[in-house]
Design an enzyme around this catalytic site. Structure first.
Site, short mmCIF file in Angstrom:
data_model
loop_
_atom_site.label_atom_id
_atom_site.label_comp_id
_atom_site.label_asym_id
_atom_site.label_seq_id
_atom_site.Cartn_x
_atom_site.Cartn_y
_atom_site.Cartn_z
N LYS A 9 0.90 -1.12 0.00
CA LYS A 9 0.10 0.05 -0.10
C LYS A 9 0.82 1.33 -0.07
O LYS A 9 1.67 1.35 1.02
CB LYS A 9 -0.93 -0.01 1.22
N SER A 25 -2.14 4.05 -17.63
CA SER A 25 -1.42 3.35 -16.48
C SER A 25 -1.12 3.96 -15.46
O SER A 25 -1.34 5.55 -15.47
CB SER A 25 0.10 2.78 -17.00
N THR A 57 -5.52 0.03 -12.48
CA THR A 57 -4.75 0.12 -13.84
C THR A 57 -3.44 -0.76 -13.68
O THR A 57 -3.53 -1.54 -12.88
CB THR A 57 -4.25 1.57 -14.00
N TYR A 58 -2.40 -0.27 -14.61
CA TYR A 58 -1.08 -1.35 -14.36
C TYR A 58 -0.01 -0.24 -14.17
O TYR A 58 -0.16 1.03 -14.39
CB TYR A 58 -0.87 -2.14 -15.27
N GLY A 73 -3.56 8.31 -19.65
CA GLY A 73 -4.63 7.96 -20.55
C GLY A 73 -5.97 8.28 -19.77
O GLY A 73 -6.05 9.15 -19.34
N ALA A 74 -7.15 7.24 -19.96
CA ALA A 74 -8.36 7.57 -19.50
C ALA A 74 -8.40 8.04 -18.16
O ALA A 74 -9.31 8.68 -17.56
CB ALA A 74 -9.25 6.55 -19.71
N ALA A 75 -7.52 7.28 -17.27
CA ALA A 75 -7.36 7.34 -15.47
C ALA A 75 -7.06 8.91 -15.56
O ALA A 75 -7.35 9.53 -14.54
CB ALA A 75 -6.57 6.51 -15.21
#
Length: 119
Positions: A9, A25, A57-58, A73-75
């Protein structure tokens, strides 16, 4: 039986950048990855403390000592630079090992410096 448990975490790093044009990502400083045990290409869950967004995501590795925490990206539409987030990775372990399992917790200050790490 296998159980899915928290492996690592990252608690309260701040978003340094949101890059809509990148393919996708989260980019994390290599030092952060090393201290947390999170690996490039690993699937992670992201929680934005400021707005409540939760998504997966990665990971890709960023420059060492850059303190980079960049959503791509979209995130990138789900966060703002300066937002505090929680990044969590998970692992599957045998049920009998749960009693001895301890996740790695990494805490951050307001400048994305690591100030405490467990394990």
């Amino acid at each position: 039986m296998l159980r899915t448990v928290l492996q690592a975490k990252l608690h309260r790093p701040r978003i340094t950048e949101a890059n809509l044009k990148y393919m996708g990502s989260i980019t994390l400083d290599r030092e952060i990855l090393e201290k947390s045990g999170i690996k490039p290409h690993e699937k992670v869950q992201i929680v934005d403390i400021n707005n409540g967004e939760r998504f997966e995501t990665y990971v890709i590795a960023g420059d060492n000592d850059s303190r980079t925490v960049c959503l791509n990206g979209a995130a990138a539409r789900l966060v703002q630079p300066g937002d505090e987030i929680i990044v969590m990775s998970y692992v599957q372990i045998e049920n009998e090992k749960i009693k001895d399992w301890e996740p790695r917790i990494v805490l951050f200050d307001e400048d994305n410096n690591i100030y405490e790490k467990s394990r």
